[in-house]
Design a protein around this motif. Structure first.
Motif, PDB file in Angstrom:
ATOM      1  N   PHE A   1      51.263  -8.046   2.442  1.00 49.10           N
ATOM      2  CA  PHE A   1      51.220  -7.793   1.004  1.00 49.10           C
ATOM      3  C   PHE A   1      50.075  -8.597   0.394  1.00 49.10           C
ATOM      4  O   PHE A   1      49.835  -9.739   0.786  1.00 49.10           O
ATOM      5  CB  PHE A   1      52.526  -8.230   0.329  1.00 49.10           C
ATOM      6  N   ASP A   2      49.391  -8.003  -0.562  1.00 52.60           N
ATOM      7  CA  ASP A   2      48.403  -8.719  -1.357  1.00 52.60           C
ATOM      8  C   ASP A   2      49.167  -9.637  -2.316  1.00 52.60           C
ATOM      9  O   ASP A   2      49.899  -9.158  -3.192  1.00 52.60           O
ATOM     10  CB  ASP A   2      47.542  -7.720  -2.129  1.00 52.60           C
TER      11      ASP A   2
ATOM     12  N   ASP B   1      48.807 -28.028   3.068  1.00 54.46           N
ATOM     13  CA  ASP B   1      49.465 -27.570   1.832  1.00 54.46           C
ATOM     14  C   ASP B   1      48.973 -26.202   1.376  1.00 54.46           C
ATOM     15  O   ASP B   1      48.885 -25.934   0.175  1.00 54.46           O
ATOM     16  CB  ASP B   1      49.267 -28.599   0.703  1.00 54.46           C
ATOM     17  N   GLN B   2      48.669 -25.342   2.334  1.00 61.46           N
ATOM     18  CA  GLN B   2      48.201 -23.998   2.015  1.00 61.46           C
ATOM     19  C   GLN B   2      49.251 -22.927   2.300  1.00 61.46           C
ATOM     20  O   GLN B   2      48.968 -21.733   2.137  1.00 61.46           O
ATOM     21  CB  GLN B   2      46.928 -23.673   2.823  1.00 61.46           C
ATOM     22  N   VAL B   3      50.446 -23.347   2.733  1.00 62.82           N
ATOM     23  CA  VAL B   3      51.428 -22.387   3.236  1.00 62.82           C
ATOM     24  C   VAL B   3      52.771 -22.573   2.544  1.00 62.82           C
ATOM     25  O   VAL B   3      53.249 -23.695   2.373  1.00 62.82           O
ATOM     26  CB  VAL B   3      51.613 -22.557   4.764  1.00 62.82           C
ATOM     27  N   VAL B   4      53.368 -21.447   2.141  1.00 61.29           N
ATOM     28  CA  VAL B   4      54.772 -21.419   1.710  1.00 61.29           C
ATOM     29  C   VAL B   4      55.516 -20.621   2.765  1.00 61.29           C
ATOM     30  O   VAL B   4      55.218 -19.441   2.991  1.00 61.29           O
ATOM     31  CB  VAL B   4      54.931 -20.765   0.325  1.00 61.29           C
ATOM     32  N   GLN B   5      56.474 -21.263   3.411  1.00 59.13           N
ATOM     33  CA  GLN B   5      57.128 -20.641   4.572  1.00 59.13           C
ATOM     34  C   GLN B   5      58.622 -20.969   4.547  1.00 59.13           C
ATOM     35  O   GLN B   5      59.030 -22.039   5.001  1.00 59.13           O
ATOM     36  CB  GLN B   5      56.467 -21.156   5.861  1.00 59.13           C
ATOM     37  N   PRO B   6      59.444 -20.074   4.033  1.00 59.03           N
ATOM     38  CA  PRO B   6      60.894 -20.323   4.036  1.00 59.03           C
ATOM     39  C   PRO B   6      61.434 -20.367   5.470  1.00 59.03           C
ATOM     40  O   PRO B   6      60.792 -19.897   6.408  1.00 59.03           O
ATOM     41  CB  PRO B   6      61.465 -19.109   3.285  1.00 59.03           C
ATOM     42  N   ASP B   7      62.624 -20.931   5.625  1.00 56.12           N
ATOM     43  CA  ASP B   7      63.285 -20.895   6.928  1.00 56.12           C
ATOM     44  C   ASP B   7      63.442 -19.450   7.377  1.00 56.12           C
ATOM     45  O   ASP B   7      63.768 -18.570   6.562  1.00 56.12           O
ATOM     46  CB  ASP B   7      64.672 -21.539   6.851  1.00 56.12           C
ATOM     47  N   TYR B   8      63.227 -19.216   8.664  1.00 57.92           N
ATOM     48  CA  TYR B   8      63.391 -17.845   9.128  1.00 57.92           C
ATOM     49  C   TYR B   8      64.861 -17.554   9.405  1.00 57.92           C
ATOM     50  O   TYR B   8      65.673 -18.445   9.650  1.00 57.92           O
ATOM     51  CB  TYR B   8      62.507 -17.536  10.328  1.00 57.92           C
ATOM     52  N   MET B   9      65.191 -16.287   9.348  1.00 54.85           N
ATOM     53  CA  MET B   9      66.568 -15.844   9.534  1.00 54.85           C
ATOM     54  C   MET B   9      66.707 -15.133  10.866  1.00 54.85           C
ATOM     55  O   MET B   9      65.789 -14.439  11.306  1.00 54.85           O
ATOM     56  CB  MET B   9      66.988 -14.877   8.412  1.00 54.85           C
TER      57      MET B   9
ATOM     58  N   LYS C   1      48.100 -19.364   1.018  1.00 48.72           N
ATOM     59  CA  LYS C   1      47.306 -19.487  -0.200  1.00 48.72           C
ATOM     60  C   LYS C   1      45.816 -19.275   0.076  1.00 48.72           C
ATOM     61  O   LYS C   1      45.075 -18.837  -0.803  1.00 48.72           O
ATOM     62  CB  LYS C   1      47.511 -20.867  -0.821  1.00 48.72           C
ATOM     63  N   ALA C   2      45.386 -19.593   1.305  1.00 49.47           N
ATOM     64  CA  ALA C   2      43.958 -19.498   1.625  1.00 49.47           C
ATOM     65  C   ALA C   2      43.464 -18.062   1.622  1.00 49.47           C
ATOM     66  O   ALA C   2      42.339 -17.789   1.194  1.00 49.47           O
ATOM     67  CB  ALA C   2      43.689 -20.154   2.979  1.00 49.47           C
ATOM     68  N   ASN C   3      44.288 -17.127   2.113  1.00 46.51           N
ATOM     69  CA  ASN C   3      43.833 -15.726   2.160  1.00 46.51           C
ATOM     70  C   ASN C   3      44.573 -14.830   1.168  1.00 46.51           C
ATOM     71  O   ASN C   3      44.333 -13.629   1.108  1.00 46.51           O
ATOM     72  CB  ASN C   3      43.961 -15.155   3.581  1.00 46.51           C
ATOM     73  N   GLU C   4      45.495 -15.410   0.399  1.00 45.24           N
ATOM     74  CA  GLU C   4      46.300 -14.674  -0.592  1.00 45.24           C
ATOM     75  C   GLU C   4      47.020 -13.485   0.053  1.00 45.24           C
ATOM     76  O   GLU C   4      47.058 -12.377  -0.484  1.00 45.24           O
ATOM     77  CB  GLU C   4      45.430 -14.203  -1.766  1.00 45.24           C
ATOM     78  N   VAL C   5      47.604 -13.749   1.221  1.00 40.65           N
ATOM     79  CA  VAL C   5      48.372 -12.730   1.928  1.00 40.65           C
ATOM     80  C   VAL C   5      49.800 -13.225   2.143  1.00 40.65           C
ATOM     81  O   VAL C   5      50.016 -14.378   2.541  1.00 40.65           O
ATOM     82  CB  VAL C   5      47.733 -12.380   3.286  1.00 40.65           C
ATOM     83  N   ILE C   6      50.751 -12.352   1.852  1.00 40.13           N
ATOM     84  CA  ILE C   6      52.148 -12.584   2.209  1.00 40.13           C
ATOM     85  C   ILE C   6      52.453 -11.692   3.410  1.00 40.13           C
ATOM     86  O   ILE C   6      52.125 -10.498   3.417  1.00 40.13           O
ATOM     87  CB  ILE C   6      53.095 -12.228   1.043  1.00 40.13           C
ATOM     88  N   SER C   7      53.067 -12.276   4.429  1.00 41.60           N
ATOM     89  CA  SER C   7      53.441 -11.494   5.610  1.00 41.60           C
ATOM     90  C   SER C   7      54.943 -11.557   5.817  1.00 41.60           C
ATOM     91  O   SER C   7      55.586 -12.558   5.496  1.00 41.60           O
ATOM     92  CB  SER C   7      52.735 -12.025   6.856  1.00 41.60           C
ATOM     93  N   MET C   8      55.488 -10.471   6.353  1.00 40.79           N
ATOM     94  CA  MET C   8      56.893 -10.442   6.724  1.00 40.79           C
ATOM     95  C   MET C   8      57.006  -9.738   8.070  1.00 40.79           C
ATOM     96  O   MET C   8      56.496  -8.622   8.230  1.00 40.79           O
ATOM     97  CB  MET C   8      57.746  -9.726   5.683  1.00 40.79           C
TER      98      MET C   8
ATOM     99  N   GLN D   1      51.572 -18.128  11.682  1.00 44.54           N
ATOM    100  CA  GLN D   1      50.831 -17.616  12.832  1.00 44.54           C
ATOM    101  C   GLN D   1      50.691 -16.095  12.741  1.00 44.54           C
ATOM    102  O   GLN D   1      49.617 -15.537  12.979  1.00 44.54           O
ATOM    103  CB  GLN D   1      51.550 -17.974  14.127  1.00 44.54           C
ATOM    104  N   ASP D   2      51.798 -15.434  12.413  1.00 49.44           N
ATOM    105  CA  ASP D   2      51.762 -13.979  12.257  1.00 49.44           C
ATOM    106  C   ASP D   2      50.842 -13.593  11.100  1.00 49.44           C
ATOM    107  O   ASP D   2      50.077 -12.625  11.191  1.00 49.44           O
ATOM    108  CB  ASP D   2      53.172 -13.445  11.969  1.00 49.44           C
ATOM    109  N   ASN D   3      50.918 -14.361  10.020  1.00 49.73           N
ATOM    110  CA  ASN D   3      50.141 -14.068   8.824  1.00 49.73           C
ATOM    111  C   ASN D   3      48.638 -14.052   9.130  1.00 49.73           C
ATOM    112  O   ASN D   3      47.930 -13.084   8.814  1.00 49.73           O
ATOM    113  CB  ASN D   3      50.464 -15.122   7.759  1.00 49.73           C
ATOM    114  N   VAL D   4      48.165 -15.125   9.759  1.00 47.36           N
ATOM    115  CA  VAL D   4      46.724 -15.249   9.988  1.00 47.36           C
ATOM    116  C   VAL D   4      46.250 -14.252  11.044  1.00 47.36           C
ATOM    117  O   VAL D   4      45.201 -13.612  10.886  1.00 47.36           O
ATOM    118  CB  VAL D   4      46.368 -16.695  10.384  1.00 47.36           C
TER     119      VAL D   4
END
Length: 331
Positions: free
Chosen positions: A94-95, A34-42, A61-68, A305-308
């Motif tokens: 993104f922070d 429960d540490q990840v918010v991950q919408p469906d990819y497009m 949520k663990a590292n407070e990073v948003i990746s795209m 995976q990309d985020n971490v």
């Protein structure tokens, strides 16, 4: 607030496969904690001879990073018509506390590395402990990456390989034997490659069944990599009937992965899927339970995976003083 720019060459020097495997394990555990918010990819499919572009977004949520990440593939005319590769990737970090853009980096290497690492993580959790032979259906860049990653976590005594393109197959044999010193046997048929496998890796852009159910021996672990959109397929859906099926994301694999095919044919139901690999890694569910099980890992690839992995590269760049800073925003 300054933003760091990292080129492909810089990214290549900032992380190794061993570290990526650790990052992917961390990502899967976070996803099932429960540490990840991950919408469906497009995904966008563009008219031929262009290919497809995928967009993956995730918040850790663990590292407070948003990746795209935007990644493209199948643009066969790119090298000659536009002077760029067939496929490319770009990652933005993104922070999450301010949504400020902290990093722009090449994402093409990360995609290959974290996908290879995903296969290795599944081998640790699901392959027989005495597995020694890896068979590769497809011999492109990702097939090489899978060997590179799996070689980090087990002793590979032999690779068996099949590809529909003999020249590509021959180059693969030369490259793998040169880089790793592992003997590569080129199979005369798909069946010959599959029947000898302790671990079977599929990395094609297949549009139909490449691997038939009656070719797969008891105890085989299958790493299904190539299917990440409806319309792609590598495995006979009948393989799933009596297999232990593990996915990276239940939502993604049921809609876009290899698992969609047996679900669609009602060979299995969602309740027949053993679980997500993160559930095994955090101890919620067992991995392989005996040497006779056929196990399948269906990997569609996830934003986390990309985020971490990208977060580790960013931190390594900061620590080593690598990259170029520029300023997008002024307060």
């Amino acid at each position: 607030m300054k933003t760091l720019l990292l080129t492909k060459e810089e990214v290549d020097g900032l992380i190794c496969m061993h570290e990526v495997i650790g990052a992917v394990e961390e990502a899967y555990k976070a996803f099932n904690s429960d540490q990840v918010v991950q919408p469906d990819y497009m995904g966008i499919h563009l008219p031929s001879p262009r290919g497809e572009v995928d967009f993956k977004l995730g918040y850790n949520k663990a590292n407070e990073v948003i990746s795209m990440k935007a990644s493209s593939g199948g643009f066969i005319d790119n090298p000659t018509a536009h002077g760029v590769p067939n496929g490319m990737g770009t990652i933005l970090l993104f922070d999450a506390r301010s949504c400020a853009l902290t990093c722009v980096m090449d994402g093409s290497l990360i995609t290959g590395l974290r996908t290879g690492a995903a296969g290795a993580v599944s081998v640790k959790a699901l392959a027989r402990k005495n597995a020694r032979t890896v068979s590769s259906m497809g011999t492109g860049n990702q097939a090489r990456m899978q060997i590179r990653a799996i070689n980090e976590i087990m002793t590979i005594e032999e690779v068996r390989a099949w590809d529909s393109h003999p020249d590509t197959l021959a180059r693969y044999k030369t490259d793998i034997e040169s880089e790793f010193g592992i003997p590569v046997v080129t199979a005369n048929s798909k069946r010959e490659a599959v029947e000898q496998a302790d671990i079977l890796v599929t990395t094609t852009r297949g549009k139909g069944s490449l691997v038939e159910a009656d070719w797969v021996k008891a105890g085989t672990h299958i790493v299904a990599i190539g299917t990440d959109q409806q319309g792609k397929q590598e495995l006979d859906p009948e393989i799933f009937r009596n297999a232990k099926v593990v996915v990276d994301s239940m939502a993604q694999c049921a809609e876009k992965g290899e698992t969609w095919h047996p679900l669609n044919k009602k060979i299995i139901a969602k309740d027949d899927i053993h679980g997500e690999i993160g559930e095994i890694l955090v101890g919620k569910k067992p991995g392989r339970e005996n040497d006779h099980e056929v196990t399948i890992f269906d990997s569609t690839g996830m934003a986390i995976q990309d985020n971490v992995a990208a977060s580790r590269i960013y931190q390594n760049a900061i620590d080593k003083g690598v990259g170029t800073f520029f300023e997008f925003f002024r307060s």
